[in-house]
Every structure is written in structure tokens, then in C-alpha cells.
Design a protein around this motif. Sequence first.
Motif, PDB file in Angstrom:
ATOM      1  N   ASN A 158       0.834  -1.196   0.000  1.00 30.29           N
ATOM      2  CA  ASN A 158       0.000   0.000   0.000  1.00 30.29           C
ATOM      3  C   ASN A 158       0.872   1.251   0.000  1.00 30.29           C
ATOM      4  N   ARG A 184       1.007  -3.291  -6.726  1.00 32.42           N
ATOM      5  CA  ARG A 184      -0.455  -3.306  -6.727  1.00 32.42           C
ATOM      6  C   ARG A 184      -0.916  -3.110  -5.302  1.00 32.42           C
ATOM      7  N   SER A 185      -2.163  -2.672  -5.137  1.00 30.13           N
ATOM      8  CA  SER A 185      -2.738  -2.576  -3.800  1.00 30.13           C
ATOM      9  C   SER A 185      -4.232  -2.805  -3.900  1.00 30.13           C
ATOM     10  N   TYR A 186      -4.727  -3.838  -3.192  1.00 30.89           N
ATOM     11  CA  TYR A 186      -6.117  -4.255  -3.342  1.00 30.89           C
ATOM     12  C   TYR A 186      -6.968  -4.000  -2.104  1.00 30.89           C
ATOM     13  N   GLY A 187      -6.337  -3.674  -0.968  1.00 29.99           N
ATOM     14  CA  GLY A 187      -7.126  -3.306   0.202  1.00 29.99           C
ATOM     15  C   GLY A 187      -7.709  -4.475   0.984  1.00 29.99           C
TER      16      GLY A 187
ATOM     17  N   GLN B  97      -1.263 -12.439 -13.978  1.00 23.92           N
ATOM     18  CA  GLN B  97      -2.437 -12.762 -13.157  1.00 23.92           C
ATOM     19  C   GLN B  97      -3.523 -13.501 -13.926  1.00 23.92           C
ATOM     20  N   ASN B 158      -0.877   4.732  -8.382  1.00 20.51           N
ATOM     21  CA  ASN B 158       0.220   3.773  -8.257  1.00 20.51           C
ATOM     22  C   ASN B 158       1.326   4.349  -7.382  1.00 20.51           C
ATOM     23  N   ALA B 159       1.970   3.470  -6.615  1.00 21.84           N
ATOM     24  CA  ALA B 159       3.051   3.892  -5.715  1.00 21.84           C
ATOM     25  C   ALA B 159       4.170   4.627  -6.467  1.00 21.84           C
ATOM     26  N   THR B 183      -5.967   4.093  -0.533  1.00 18.95           N
ATOM     27  CA  THR B 183      -5.529   4.097  -1.931  1.00 18.95           C
ATOM     28  C   THR B 183      -5.548   2.664  -2.445  1.00 18.95           C
ATOM     29  N   ARG B 184      -5.699   2.541  -3.734  1.00 20.64           N
ATOM     30  CA  ARG B 184      -5.676   1.235  -4.386  1.00 20.64           C
ATOM     31  C   ARG B 184      -4.859   1.366  -5.662  1.00 20.64           C
ATOM     32  N   SER B 185      -4.380   0.226  -6.159  1.00 21.08           N
ATOM     33  CA  SER B 185      -3.688   0.228  -7.447  1.00 21.08           C
ATOM     34  C   SER B 185      -3.907  -1.110  -8.119  1.00 21.08           C
ATOM     35  N   TYR B 186      -4.505  -1.084  -9.311  1.00 21.58           N
ATOM     36  CA  TYR B 186      -4.920  -2.320  -9.970  1.00 21.58           C
ATOM     37  C   TYR B 186      -4.118  -2.643 -11.238  1.00 21.58           C
ATOM     38  N   GLY B 187      -3.349  -1.660 -11.739  1.00 29.63           N
ATOM     39  CA  GLY B 187      -2.491  -1.966 -12.876  1.00 29.63           C
ATOM     40  C   GLY B 187      -3.173  -1.981 -14.229  1.00 29.63           C
TER      41      GLY B 187
END
Lengths: 263, 263
Positions: A158, A184-187, B97, B158-159, B183-187
Amino acid sequence: MDIHKLDKYAKSLIKEAAGRIKASFNTELIIETKSEANDLVTNIDKETEQFFIGHIKRDFPDHRIFGEEGFGDNIQDLNGYVWMLDPIDGTMNFIHQKKNFAISLGIYKDGVGILGYICNVMEDDLISASLGEGAYFNDLRIPNVEQARIEQSIIGINASWVVPNKYIEHEGMIELVQTVRGTRSYGSAAIEIAYVVTGKLDAYMSMRLSPWDIAGGMVVAKEVGAIVTNLEDKPINLLTQNTFLVAKPGLHKELVTNYIKLK
Amino acid sequence: MDIHKLDKYAKSLIKEAAGRIKASFNTELIIETKSEANDLVTNIDKETEQFFIGHIKRDFPDHRIFGEEGFGDNIQDLNGYVWMLDPIDGTMNFIHQKKNFAISLGIYKDGVGILGYICNVMEDDLISASLGEGAYFNDLRIPNVEQARIEQSIIGINASWVVPNKYIEHEGMIELVQTVRGTRSYGSAAIEIAYVVTGKLDAYMSMRLSPWDIAGGMVVAKEVGAIVTNLEDKPINLLTQNTFLVAKPGLHKELVTNYIKLK
């Protein structure tokens, strides 16, 4: 206690709980905050935990339950059978997204993980593992994780841990972000662990997770050869909060050696 | 040109392309790098773009195609009908993925977006919009986005943009990460835009996106009242790369005013 019967029983509870959570989208959600403004809980988190506890206490009266919402037992040791349950891991996603949350459950006997589950409720996916008998994604055996080069890795982290924070030297995290293929960050810790054990991420780390966030995933990780420690490369203590790292072997060592420095 | 017929035609192409991508998991993937080590492309990205182009050129010979993989036309203006296509948005996710990627398509007439699509291939979800006729998640009308307070917002970022970088003053991003709920990041830009237009995220930003990443999503965003600009609060130029921000109204203004400072 027959572990296969216990496995079947746990899976049936998870399946019914998942159905109840899905049905709850037709009713009004009651949202409260817990320790701080962004630590959220809903009536559905609570009802789901109570659903599990009601059944387990009836059918296995000597088993104890260590649950996020606190309706279970006051757990000070891991003697006997302990169910470690997060009824909804990723409550913020549950509220905001109505997806990307999981039921996370680990069943431990005298401190040893014997059964582990991560159920991605809205995707109808169940990851399960049984000590020494491998891990499954629904009915498919999950292969052992492979090695990963850090430059080709995708890491679950995160953004909160990449900015100045009280847990970790963020300079190492900046270097990490600039070295890996992607982040990535999905929570949801459970979903991010699920991604690591199925090869969708190469590692996932967090600065602060509770036993019920990770107990199920740890059983799965062991069965597929993923390495789990805290961020000091020491064993997880399932009676308290921990820092957390799950990663492919090799990559795990590189992360704790070269990038992660706790404050 | 009947826009409803064109909509039906585009949807049928997307559906067939999605089926082909799913079927490709049974065959060997050929992975190459493009501009840099982490800019990946596969034979399936290329074959999917060629599939679209073959059909469009046969059925609409005067339409032009602006596609990520470069098999389309050399687009220097937006006169007439232009299809802006990313056959697989989130190629890194596609490879690592086998999920969390999208077909992104916008159809523009004389520079105006008339049809927009984001197809989350593995979740079998299609978001679609038609100029002035609203947006749909599969068959369900998507309601207008609501206002969001920044402290209760979840932001897609994104980070990479939170650490020192050449595009943006990262101090403002640090403050943003510490202000928002999460925050989220899914790419995948297309999937993150899809999350904003359906209320799963409150905003999404990126420092560098291409026209085909965002053209479809921009049509959808307009229909649900989400605001799209570059990070200088100026209109997107669909002939070049852009910085990008899509957000709920109010929140959009707060982000560009108080947090985002380009270098």
C-alpha cells in the motif's frame, strides 16, 4: 477429530456465510467506525462472525474462536482448537466496492495451522489448504510457487508504507518501488495473500495485521512453498498484531535483507 | 451512420475478442518488451488488435483505427470516425495474473466521443456508454456519480507516483495518501476508470496514459458526471500521451487545486 470432516464442515459454513453476505446487499448497511475514522465495521461483519460462532459453539463446544469483531473467546494462548476468523477482510472494499473482500479463516490445533481458507465472496472462489495435503483453488490443486527475480516481480504494497510512516524506513520502500516490475494494492490482506499463493503477485507486505487477517493464508502459503515471516524475518506471533511478509522463496530473503528496515 | 447499429456491432466484436483472449490461455504466450523492460506485449495483444482491424476495415472501410499495437492507421487528426483501441489494457496483469485486464475501446466522430466500452474480460463485465444516452454496466444503467469528501475517498494511484519521479511533485502525493481514506492500485487504467464511473473508487490518476487507454472510459465518464482532465486541469488531447485524472465532481477540483503540482 477427523481433519477431513472438519474441513468439510468449515467449507459448508463459509459457503453459507458467503451467501448471506451476498444477500445482504439488498438490505441497508449500518456502518460504524472502530479504533479510528477509517477502521470501519458494518452490521454484516458482526452478523457473519456471530453466524460462525453460533454454529461452531454448538457443534464443537470445546473449540475456541478468535474473531475480528470480538464476539468469540478471549484468546491468550493457542492450546487446543482455535478458529481464527475475519468474517469480512477488506471491509472498506465491502462498503465502497461491494467486491474485493474475503472471508478469512484458519483453524489451528495447539498453535499449528491445520486448515486454511480464503473465500473471495463476490468471485465465488475458495482457496483452501490442509496441513501436509496441499492447497486448492476451488477444485484445482495449486502448484508450488516458483522463484521470481525482483526486477520481474509484482509486489502488493500500500502507498501508505511508501510515504513517511512510523513503522518502516520509507527510503527502502522507495528503492523497492523503483526496482520491481510493478506494485499493486487491493485493500484486503487475505486477497493479497491469495494472489501470492496463486502466483498473481510475487510478494505482499504490510506493517500491521491481526491474527485473523493472516491465519488462514498462512496455512495455504506453507502448502505451496511461499515464505511467511514478520518484516524482521522472524516467525509470526498469532496472539498479537504483526508486521507481515509473504513472498516467493529467494525474493523473500532479498526483500528482508536489502529493502526492509523497521524503525 | 446509425449509432445504435454501430454500438451493436462494436459490442459483438468485443464479445468475440474477449472469448478469443480467454481461449488463448490454453496456448503458449509469447512475451516481448517494447519501449522499456516493463513495457510488455504479447502475441495475444497483437492478434486481438488485428482481429478488430480486420473486421472494421472490411465493414467500415472509411473508419480509421488508433490502436496500441500500431497495426491501425497513422492518426494525425480526429476527422471522421476513429476507433481508439487498447486490445489488452493491463498487459502485465494479463501475463502475471490471467485476470484484471480489459478491452478498452472508444469510437470518436470528428473528435467527439460517441461510444465507449470497457470490457473486464475475465469477469465477463461490459461497461458501455453512448453519447447523451447514459452508461450501462452490462444491462444495468449506471447512476450518476455522487460527491465525495476527500477524507472518505478511495483513490486509485500507483506507488510510482508517490515516490520521487520526473512528472509530479511527490510531496503533494504524500499529503494526499495521508489525507484520503485509502488508496488502491490495480495496474489497468481502463479498469480503474471503470471503478470510478461505477463508484468503487472516487478518483484515479496517472502521469502518463495513451489515447487508447482512456478514450473509451472518457465517453463513459461523461455520461455519469465524472470529470476528466489532465493533471493541469486542462482538456485531454487524444492525439498524444497525457497526464490523467478522472474523479467525482468537487473532489476533482480539490485534487487539482490542493494536491497535484506538476514539475
